[in-house]
Design a protein around this motif. Sequence first.
Motif, PDB file in Angstrom:
ATOM      1  N   ASP A  54       0.606  -1.137  -0.297  1.00 49.40           N
ATOM      2  CA  ASP A  54       0.314  -0.007  -0.049  1.00 49.40           C
ATOM      3  C   ASP A  54       0.901   1.070  -0.131  1.00 49.40           C
ATOM      4  N   ALA A  55       2.214   1.256   0.766  1.00 51.76           N
ATOM      5  CA  ALA A  55       3.225   2.346   1.215  1.00 51.76           C
ATOM      6  C   ALA A  55       4.150   2.382  -0.617  1.00 51.76           C
ATOM      7  N   ALA A  56       3.916   1.635  -0.340  1.00 54.52           N
ATOM      8  CA  ALA A  56       4.489   1.445  -2.627  1.00 54.52           C
ATOM      9  C   ALA A  56       4.225   1.864  -3.675  1.00 54.52           C
ATOM     10  N   ARG A  57       2.290   2.082  -3.204  1.00 57.35           N
ATOM     11  CA  ARG A  57       1.409   2.334  -4.264  1.00 57.35           C
ATOM     12  C   ARG A  57       1.376   3.944  -4.264  1.00 57.35           C
ATOM     13  N   ALA A  58       1.179   4.525  -3.230  1.00 57.29           N
ATOM     14  CA  ALA A  58       1.496   5.718  -2.902  1.00 57.29           C
ATOM     15  C   ALA A  58       2.708   6.214  -3.168  1.00 57.29           C
ATOM     16  N   VAL A  59       3.456   5.277  -2.878  1.00 56.63           N
ATOM     17  CA  VAL A  59       5.301   5.957  -3.396  1.00 56.63           C
ATOM     18  C   VAL A  59       5.084   6.279  -5.098  1.00 56.63           C
ATOM     19  N   PHE A  60       5.352   5.244  -5.389  1.00 59.29           N
ATOM     20  CA  PHE A  60       5.374   5.072  -6.665  1.00 59.29           C
ATOM     21  C   PHE A  60       4.050   5.956  -7.887  1.00 59.29           C
ATOM     22  N   SER A  61       3.363   6.592  -7.098  1.00 59.89           N
ATOM     23  CA  SER A  61       2.284   6.967  -8.075  1.00 59.89           C
ATOM     24  C   SER A  61       2.459   8.538  -7.942  1.00 59.89           C
ATOM     25  N   GLU A  62       3.387   8.703  -6.782  1.00 59.87           N
ATOM     26  CA  GLU A  62       4.104  10.034  -6.612  1.00 59.87           C
ATOM     27  C   GLU A  62       5.429  10.639  -7.565  1.00 59.87           C
ATOM     28  N   GLU A  63       6.210   9.440  -7.334  1.00 61.70           N
ATOM     29  CA  GLU A  63       7.389   9.254  -7.321  1.00 61.70           C
ATOM     30  C   GLU A  63       7.684   8.485  -9.198  1.00 61.70           C
ATOM     31  N   GLY A  64       7.021   7.957  -8.927  1.00 62.15           N
ATOM     32  CA  GLY A  64       7.345   6.538 -10.285  1.00 62.15           C
ATOM     33  C   GLY A  64       8.472   5.975  -9.858  1.00 62.15           C
ATOM     34  N   LEU A  65       9.146   4.895 -11.179  1.00 64.86           N
ATOM     35  CA  LEU A  65       9.602   4.231 -10.549  1.00 64.86           C
ATOM     36  C   LEU A  65      10.778   4.605 -10.057  1.00 64.86           C
ATOM     37  N   GLU A  66      11.371   5.466 -11.271  1.00 60.17           N
ATOM     38  CA  GLU A  66      12.920   5.826 -11.506  1.00 60.17           C
ATOM     39  C   GLU A  66      13.321   6.622  -9.681  1.00 60.17           C
ATOM     40  N   GLY A  67      12.622   7.510  -9.464  1.00 62.24           N
ATOM     41  CA  GLY A  67      11.804   8.591  -8.005  1.00 62.24           C
ATOM     42  C   GLY A  67      11.905   7.953  -6.903  1.00 62.24           C
ATOM     43  N   ALA A  68      11.044   6.779  -6.712  1.00 57.34           N
ATOM     44  CA  ALA A  68      10.938   6.281  -5.732  1.00 57.34           C
ATOM     45  C   ALA A  68      12.496   5.190  -5.137  1.00 57.34           C
ATOM     46  N   SER A  69      12.574   5.216  -3.616  1.00 60.90           N
ATOM     47  CA  SER A  69      13.686   4.343  -2.867  1.00 60.90           C
ATOM     48  C   SER A  69      12.714   3.657  -2.316  1.00 60.90           C
ATOM     49  N   LEU A  70      13.690   3.036  -1.812  1.00 59.55           N
ATOM     50  CA  LEU A  70      13.145   1.530  -0.480  1.00 59.55           C
ATOM     51  C   LEU A  70      13.232   2.621   0.641  1.00 59.55           C
ATOM     52  N   ARG A  71      14.240   3.318   1.064  1.00 60.65           N
ATOM     53  CA  ARG A  71      13.625   4.260   2.327  1.00 60.65           C
ATOM     54  C   ARG A  71      12.581   5.231   2.261  1.00 60.65           C
ATOM     55  N   ALA A  72      11.704   5.187   1.117  1.00 63.10           N
ATOM     56  CA  ALA A  72      10.913   6.234   0.934  1.00 63.10           C
ATOM     57  C   ALA A  72       9.786   5.627   0.796  1.00 63.10           C
TER      58      ALA A  72
END
Length: 211
Positions: A22-40
């Motif tokens: 759930d958290a990853a979906r939100a982060v990927f939606s905001e940042e995309g694959l390239e911009g997302a990080s495991l820390r985020a």
Amino acid sequence: MAVRRAARQQAVSDHKRGLILDAARAVFSEEGLEGASLRAIATRAGYTPAALYFHFDSKEAIYADVLRTSLRALGRHVSEAVSEAQDAQAKLRAAAMAFFWFYAENPRDLDLGFYLFRGGMKPKGLGRERDEALNDDLAIALRPISEAARVLGASPMAAELLMVDTFAHATGLLLLLHTGRIRMFGASAAERMEAYLDGRIGALMQDAKPC
């Protein structure tokens, strides 16, 4: 006792995995694959980055799981629409429009599906095996289009090409819809999709008529 303990541990693990996704979906939606990080992702889920590695081996693995969930939801949506159609024409139309409406109503899922183009027009996959598995999920969702086309008399190759053309037409219209560009033309994306299907189904029926 051991069985109960194992069941509790599995339930806890599944719950944590769900929170991460759930958290990853939100982060990927905001940042995309390239911009997302495991820390985020970990921060959004309430865990440390190290904790994520108990469930996933990489950011790409998490993305693949999120996208797989989305594609399988698409497949169920298309399947349900097709199951209510009475004949091949209706099934083809129902499958194509269910695909269109799923992404029209869920633009974040469309973003997820185009992960290959994050960071510009430079393809970046998730690893060969993951990419192939995800492509299979997409193909399953689209397959009712080609199946209906074959019932209407299209050859196997023509039916596959119709499926590809329908996918391309729908995604083009969805891009215009979600960027607002469709308003430049004073047009409705849904109506243009319907018109496209009218033309393709009409051509199939014409070709199927005896000479």
